[in-house]
Design a protein around this motif. Structure first.
Motif, mmCIF file in Angstrom:
data_model
loop_
_atom_site.group_PDB
_atom_site.id
_atom_site.type_symbol
_atom_site.label_atom_id
_atom_site.label_comp_id
_atom_site.label_asym_id
_atom_site.label_seq_id
_atom_site.Cartn_x
_atom_site.Cartn_y
_atom_site.Cartn_z
ATOM 1 N N ARG A 87 0.854 -1.192 0.000
ATOM 2 C CA ARG A 87 0.000 0.000 0.000
ATOM 3 C C ARG A 87 0.887 1.239 0.000
ATOM 4 O O ARG A 87 1.078 1.891 1.015
ATOM 5 C CB ARG A 87 -0.934 0.000 1.209
ATOM 6 C CG ARG A 87 -1.969 -1.123 1.202
ATOM 7 C CD ARG A 87 -2.958 -0.972 2.336
ATOM 8 N NE ARG A 87 -2.320 -1.179 3.636
ATOM 9 C CZ ARG A 87 -2.839 -0.764 4.790
ATOM 10 N NH1 ARG A 87 -3.981 -0.094 4.811
ATOM 11 N NH2 ARG A 87 -2.211 -1.002 5.929
ATOM 12 N N ILE A 88 1.437 1.548 -1.173
ATOM 13 C CA ILE A 88 2.324 2.699 -1.322
ATOM 14 C C ILE A 88 1.734 3.638 -2.368
ATOM 15 O O ILE A 88 1.437 3.230 -3.491
ATOM 16 C CB ILE A 88 3.742 2.271 -1.743
ATOM 17 C CG1 ILE A 88 4.358 1.350 -0.678
ATOM 18 C CG2 ILE A 88 4.634 3.497 -1.957
ATOM 19 C CD1 ILE A 88 5.751 0.847 -1.035
ATOM 20 N N GLY A 89 1.575 4.895 -1.998
ATOM 21 C CA GLY A 89 1.094 5.914 -2.918
ATOM 22 C C GLY A 89 2.179 6.923 -3.222
ATOM 23 O O GLY A 89 3.185 7.018 -2.507
ATOM 24 N N GLY A 246 -8.720 17.734 1.217
ATOM 25 C CA GLY A 246 -9.651 16.657 1.525
ATOM 26 C C GLY A 246 -9.780 15.667 0.387
ATOM 27 O O GLY A 246 -9.881 14.452 0.607
ATOM 28 N N ALA A 247 -9.754 16.179 -0.854
ATOM 29 C CA ALA A 247 -9.833 15.294 -2.019
ATOM 30 C C ALA A 247 -8.618 14.377 -2.076
ATOM 31 O O ALA A 247 -8.734 13.183 -2.396
ATOM 32 C CB ALA A 247 -9.940 16.123 -3.296
ATOM 33 N N MET A 248 -7.442 14.916 -1.756
ATOM 34 C CA MET A 248 -6.210 14.116 -1.751
ATOM 35 C C MET A 248 -6.297 13.003 -0.710
ATOM 36 O O MET A 248 -6.022 11.829 -1.006
ATOM 37 C CB MET A 248 -5.017 15.016 -1.453
ATOM 38 C CG MET A 248 -3.715 14.286 -1.201
ATOM 39 S SD MET A 248 -2.400 15.399 -0.618
ATOM 40 C CE MET A 248 -2.989 15.763 1.065
ATOM 41 N N VAL A 249 -6.686 13.348 0.502
ATOM 42 C CA VAL A 249 -6.776 12.347 1.569
ATOM 43 C C VAL A 249 -7.815 11.287 1.228
ATOM 44 O O VAL A 249 -7.589 10.083 1.414
ATOM 45 C CB VAL A 249 -7.102 13.026 2.913
ATOM 46 C CG1 VAL A 249 -7.370 11.975 3.990
ATOM 47 C CG2 VAL A 249 -5.963 13.948 3.336
ATOM 48 N N THR A 250 -8.948 11.717 0.705
ATOM 49 C CA THR A 250 -10.005 10.765 0.337
ATOM 50 C C THR A 250 -9.515 9.800 -0.738
ATOM 51 O O THR A 250 -9.821 8.602 -0.691
ATOM 52 C CB THR A 250 -11.240 11.528 -0.176
ATOM 53 O OG1 THR A 250 -11.751 12.346 0.882
ATOM 54 C CG2 THR A 250 -12.319 10.574 -0.640
ATOM 55 N N TRP A 251 -8.759 10.304 -1.698
ATOM 56 C CA TRP A 251 -8.243 9.441 -2.770
ATOM 57 C C TRP A 251 -7.307 8.373 -2.222
ATOM 58 O O TRP A 251 -7.430 7.185 -2.543
ATOM 59 C CB TRP A 251 -7.525 10.296 -3.807
ATOM 60 C CG TRP A 251 -7.203 9.557 -5.085
ATOM 61 C CD1 TRP A 251 -6.005 8.985 -5.420
ATOM 62 C CD2 TRP A 251 -8.083 9.317 -6.183
ATOM 63 N NE1 TRP A 251 -6.081 8.425 -6.665
ATOM 64 C CE2 TRP A 251 -7.351 8.609 -7.154
ATOM 65 C CE3 TRP A 251 -9.414 9.640 -6.439
ATOM 66 C CZ2 TRP A 251 -7.910 8.209 -8.375
ATOM 67 C CZ3 TRP A 251 -9.960 9.263 -7.647
ATOM 68 C CH2 TRP A 251 -9.228 8.555 -8.601
ATOM 69 N N PHE A 252 -6.379 8.791 -1.382
ATOM 70 C CA PHE A 252 -5.461 7.825 -0.795
ATOM 71 C C PHE A 252 -6.203 6.839 0.114
ATOM 72 O O PHE A 252 -5.904 5.633 0.115
ATOM 73 C CB PHE A 252 -4.346 8.520 -0.036
ATOM 74 C CG PHE A 252 -3.280 9.108 -0.915
ATOM 75 C CD1 PHE A 252 -2.745 8.387 -1.965
ATOM 76 C CD2 PHE A 252 -2.783 10.391 -0.684
ATOM 77 C CE1 PHE A 252 -1.753 8.909 -2.791
ATOM 78 C CE2 PHE A 252 -1.782 10.922 -1.488
ATOM 79 C CZ PHE A 252 -1.268 10.183 -2.543
ATOM 80 N N ASN A 253 -7.175 7.327 0.883
ATOM 81 C CA ASN A 253 -7.949 6.423 1.717
ATOM 82 C C ASN A 253 -8.678 5.374 0.882
ATOM 83 O O ASN A 253 -8.789 4.209 1.264
ATOM 84 C CB ASN A 253 -8.977 7.200 2.538
ATOM 85 C CG ASN A 253 -8.345 7.969 3.695
ATOM 86 O OD1 ASN A 253 -7.179 7.712 4.065
ATOM 87 N ND2 ASN A 253 -9.080 8.898 4.270
ATOM 88 N N ARG A 254 -9.179 5.779 -0.268
ATOM 89 C CA ARG A 254 -9.950 4.867 -1.116
ATOM 90 C C ARG A 254 -9.078 3.758 -1.675
ATOM 91 O O ARG A 254 -9.519 2.608 -1.745
ATOM 92 C CB ARG A 254 -10.581 5.662 -2.261
ATOM 93 C CG ARG A 254 -11.420 4.805 -3.227
ATOM 94 C CD ARG A 254 -12.020 5.669 -4.305
ATOM 95 N NE ARG A 254 -12.846 6.722 -3.749
ATOM 96 C CZ ARG A 254 -13.284 7.781 -4.439
ATOM 97 N NH1 ARG A 254 -12.952 7.923 -5.717
ATOM 98 N NH2 ARG A 254 -14.032 8.703 -3.861
ATOM 99 N N TYR A 255 -7.853 4.082 -2.049
ATOM 100 C CA TYR A 255 -7.045 3.106 -2.765
ATOM 101 C C TYR A 255 -5.876 2.522 -1.963
ATOM 102 O O TYR A 255 -5.233 1.560 -2.432
ATOM 103 C CB TYR A 255 -6.513 3.724 -4.060
ATOM 104 C CG TYR A 255 -7.638 4.001 -5.037
ATOM 105 C CD1 TYR A 255 -8.284 2.955 -5.694
ATOM 106 C CD2 TYR A 255 -8.094 5.294 -5.260
ATOM 107 C CE1 TYR A 255 -9.338 3.193 -6.565
ATOM 108 C CE2 TYR A 255 -9.148 5.547 -6.140
ATOM 109 C CZ TYR A 255 -9.756 4.486 -6.783
ATOM 110 O OH TYR A 255 -10.805 4.734 -7.630
ATOM 111 N N LEU A 256 -5.610 3.047 -0.783
ATOM 112 C CA LEU A 256 -4.520 2.510 0.022
ATOM 113 C C LEU A 256 -4.981 1.905 1.345
ATOM 114 O O LEU A 256 -4.182 1.306 2.055
ATOM 115 C CB LEU A 256 -3.482 3.603 0.315
ATOM 116 C CG LEU A 256 -2.753 4.207 -0.884
ATOM 117 C CD1 LEU A 256 -1.727 5.251 -0.423
ATOM 118 C CD2 LEU A 256 -2.080 3.134 -1.730
ATOM 119 N N ARG A 257 -6.267 2.047 1.671
ATOM 120 C CA ARG A 257 -6.741 1.517 2.949
ATOM 121 C C ARG A 257 -7.533 0.256 2.742
ATOM 122 O O ARG A 257 -8.237 0.109 1.779
ATOM 123 C CB ARG A 257 -7.579 2.556 3.668
ATOM 124 C CG ARG A 257 -6.756 3.775 4.103
ATOM 125 C CD ARG A 257 -7.145 4.222 5.487
ATOM 126 N NE ARG A 257 -6.320 5.345 5.942
ATOM 127 C CZ ARG A 257 -5.291 5.206 6.744
ATOM 128 N NH1 ARG A 257 -4.930 4.012 7.177
ATOM 129 N NH2 ARG A 257 -4.597 6.259 7.127
#
Length: 257
Positions: A87-89, A246-257
């Motif tokens: 899980r690396i972004g 917020g959009a950045m955090v949401t994107w990472f949460n969606r694909y890295l969590r």
């Protein structure tokens, strides 16, 4: 070199974001982006900020190789850093955004032949956020591109400013090879692009054509537009911007969590 920002509270191996600074491929300033790193650390990410070999002394693919080496080093040492290697972004702005997109689209066909055990590890990331990134250098000398951007790209590539009109020439092939858009395929990392609509360095058309390439490849992509926004990391200080953090955090949460 790299710096590490860790979550204050962590339960198990954390996801990772590799942050790559901007600066026309020529400025080393990983320490200047601590605020973005802290934002992500507060959301539970271990954040690595890196420097890379800079132009004009070093040309492509040096900076790309350094970014890939950073991903491989982090992944290889995942246990020591207490991170999840799956899980690396990647996050970057301007030239750092270009390098982040390259991490999302390049494959690892040649890494297995390296003598280095670290270089045998995958450099592919699982999610990308890029701000104000150039994606197609083949068009960088056309209308709408300021001298500052053209000079930075040509120094990065170590070539004359004007791409050769012969698309089969070594010079034109180098412009194409260094462009992230030419590597887009169906196995790429989901991409969020943040781009100011009034960006006077990298026109928003660079994000629009990348979005279309991702859609054609069937890969998740989103273009978050900042009305009136400029090129820097605050989009020129445009008043009342939409919540791009917020959009950045949401994107990472969606694909890295």
């Amino acid at each position: 070199h790299l710096d590490v920002y860790r979550p204050r509270r962590q339960s198990g191996s954390s996801p990772v974001v590799l942050y790559i600074h901007g600066g026309g491929f020529s400025i080393l300033s990983k320490e200047s982006h601590w605020m973005a790193a802290l934002v992500l650390a507060r959301h539970g990410y271990t954040v690595f900020t890196i420097n890379h070999r800079a132009s004009p002394r070093f040309q492509y693919p040096a900076a790309v190789e350094d970014a890939q080496r950073a991903v491989r080093f982090i992944r290889y040492n995942a246990t020591d850093f207490d991170i999840d290697p799956d899980r690396i972004g990647a996050l970057g702005g301007s030239s750092g955004g270009h390098l982040a997109t390259m991490l999302g689209v390049l494959d690892d066909r040649n890494n297995a032949i390296s003598d280095s055990v670290i270089n045998q590890v995958s450099a592919k990331v699982q999610a990308v956020v890029a701000r104000g990134a150039g994606t197609d250098f083949r068009s960088c000398c056309g209308d709408g591109f300021p001298t500052r951007y053209v000079d930075a790209v040509s120094a990065f590539l170590g070539l004359a400013r004007q791409p050769d009109t012969d698309t089969n020439s070594p010079e034109s092939q180098r412009y194409a090879e260094a462009s992230s858009i030419t590597h887009v395929s169906s196995d790429d990392a989901p991409l969020l692009m943040l781009h100011g609509e009034a960006d006077d360095i990298v026109p928003i058309t660079q994000a629009e054509i990348m979005q279309q390439a991702y859609i054609a490849a069937g890969v998740p992509v989103s273009l978050f537009r900042i009305p009136g926004g400029g090129h820097d990391d605050t989009f020129g200080g445009v008043p009342n911007p939409p919540d791009y953090i917020g959009a950045m955090v949401t994107w990472f949460n969606r694909y890295l969590r």
